[in-house]
Scaffold this motif. Structure first.
Motif, mmCIF file in Angstrom:
data_model
loop_
_atom_site.group_PDB
_atom_site.id
_atom_site.type_symbol
_atom_site.label_atom_id
_atom_site.label_comp_id
_atom_site.label_asym_id
_atom_site.label_seq_id
_atom_site.Cartn_x
_atom_site.Cartn_y
_atom_site.Cartn_z
ATOM 1 N N VAL A 1 -6.007 1.289 4.736
ATOM 2 C CA VAL A 1 -5.342 0.230 4.108
ATOM 3 C C VAL A 1 -5.071 -1.206 4.724
ATOM 4 O O VAL A 1 -5.036 -2.259 3.932
ATOM 5 N N ASN B 1 -2.833 4.245 -3.195
ATOM 6 C CA ASN B 1 -3.887 3.633 -2.548
ATOM 7 C C ASN B 1 -4.577 4.622 -1.971
ATOM 8 O O ASN B 1 -5.951 4.544 -1.699
ATOM 9 N N PRO C 1 0.723 -1.171 -0.136
ATOM 10 C CA PRO C 1 -0.172 -0.039 -0.042
ATOM 11 C C PRO C 1 1.042 1.098 -0.139
ATOM 12 O O PRO C 1 1.820 1.508 0.710
ATOM 13 N N PRO D 1 -8.832 -2.821 2.229
ATOM 14 C CA PRO D 1 -7.849 -3.056 0.956
ATOM 15 C C PRO D 1 -8.670 -2.959 -0.274
ATOM 16 O O PRO D 1 -9.702 -3.402 -0.526
#
Lengths: 169, 161
Positions: free
Chosen positions: A127, A108, A86, A131
């Motif tokens: 994150v 991200n 991430p 996700p």
């Protein structure tokens, strides 16, 4: 039960030493012990390959390799240790076109400067808990830009049109 | 509209969650947030020196650009202004954040082929210097706010021209 942030390895990339100090101070207070720092995209790439961090916190605007180029390299370079790591991007850019540009590079999450403690925690939790699925097409690899998943998308293929236009030039 | 090309969509294993735990959904760790806010308070004593370094860096970038107004010096000036925009609010100088944001906008949005108006750049740099010198941390300070609004208006004009 709270998170065991002491298990995380985080790479902080910013060519501004003060900003690195701010970010690492916040992360250390969260309990993160293994923090790697880099003052350029080039140095960050070397550190990334040595340390294989769990999360990267990257500034957008740097001399040499920018945060976007670094992110793109993480996602697509054959030597990348983890194309799924991430990336949380620190940025003073908040214009929608710039946000799209960063999404296209494979970012991200974003943190708009000035950095706040709460925002840093929110992005870390995001994150961990939310996700995104990953997408691979002929012209893109990285986190899906649509939280509900690309299979629901029915609009034009913007990236492919852009790539075709660039190829035609 | 059907998709014209197949894409591969997949969810990698959530290694982060496996590593840090946190139960079903731990949410924001308020204890960690409080610790981090306390840590930020502790380093606040360094902010003044950091802000001073940023002001010096901006002035040096301006001097370099005035002497050699080329693409690298313009880029360095933009970087210095952009860094200041991102950090000044943290250092408790909200009006410096606004003025440096205005300067970043001028440099970043004026087409590269157009000459950067040095007078307007200097007005921004001087304003930042004075706001820092006088330690104006109140964003409602009448004189500093009027100056900020004027600079923002001049940048809007320069970008329209």
């Amino acid at each position: 039960m709270s998170y065991q942030f002491d298990r995380l390895k985080i790479l902080v990339v910013d060519d501004n030493a003060h900003m690195r100090k701010l970010v690492t101070t916040i992360l250390q207070a969260f309990g993160v012990i293994q923090i790697y720092e880099a003052d350029s995209g080039e140095r960050a790439w070397a550190v990334l390959r040595e340390s294989n961090p769990d999360v990267c916190v990257v500034d957008w605007m740097m001399d040499g390799m920018s945060g976007l180029e670094f992110t793109n390299k993480i996602r697509t370079a054959p030597q990348t240790p983890n194309p799924f790591v991430p990336v949380i991007m620190l940025t003073g850019h908040t214009h929608i076109d710039q946000v799209r540009q960063a999404r296209d590079a494979g970012v991200n999450e974003f943190i708009a400067k000035p950095v706040s403690v709460k925002t840093m925690m929110q992005r870390l939790v995001s994150v961990i808990e939310s996700p995104r699925p990953y997408v691979r097409t002929q012209v893109y690899f990285g986190p899906c830009r649509r939280r509900r998943g690309a299979e629901e998308y029915r609009g034009p293929e913007r990236r492919e049109k852009k790539a075709a236009a660039e190829a035609a030039e | 509209m059907a998709r014209e090309h197949p894409i591969e969509l997949f969810m990698p294993p959530n290694m982060l969650k496996a590593k840090v735990g946190g139960g079903v959904f731990a949410g924001l760790d308020m204890g960690a947030i409080r610790r981090a806010e306390a840590a930020m308070e502790e380093i606040k004593s360094e902010f003044s020196a950091w802000a001073a370094a940023d002001v010096e860096k901006l002035m040096a970038a301006r001097a370099r650009f005035a002497k050699t107004p080329d693409a690298p010096s313009r880029s360095a000036l933009l970087r210095a202004a952009h860094d200041m925009k991102g950090q000044a609010a943290t250092f408790n100088y909200p009006l410096i954040a606004r003025v440096s944001g205005s300067l970043s906008k001028l440099i970043g949005e004026l087409p590269a082929e157009k000459e950067l108006p040095l007078g307007l750049v200097d007005a921004h740099v001087s304003a930042i210097h004075v706001i820092y010198r006088d330690k104006v941390m109140d964003e409602s300070n009448k004189v500093a706010l009027a100056l900020t609004l004027e600079l923002e208006a001049r940048v809007a004009e320069a970008l329209k021209a």
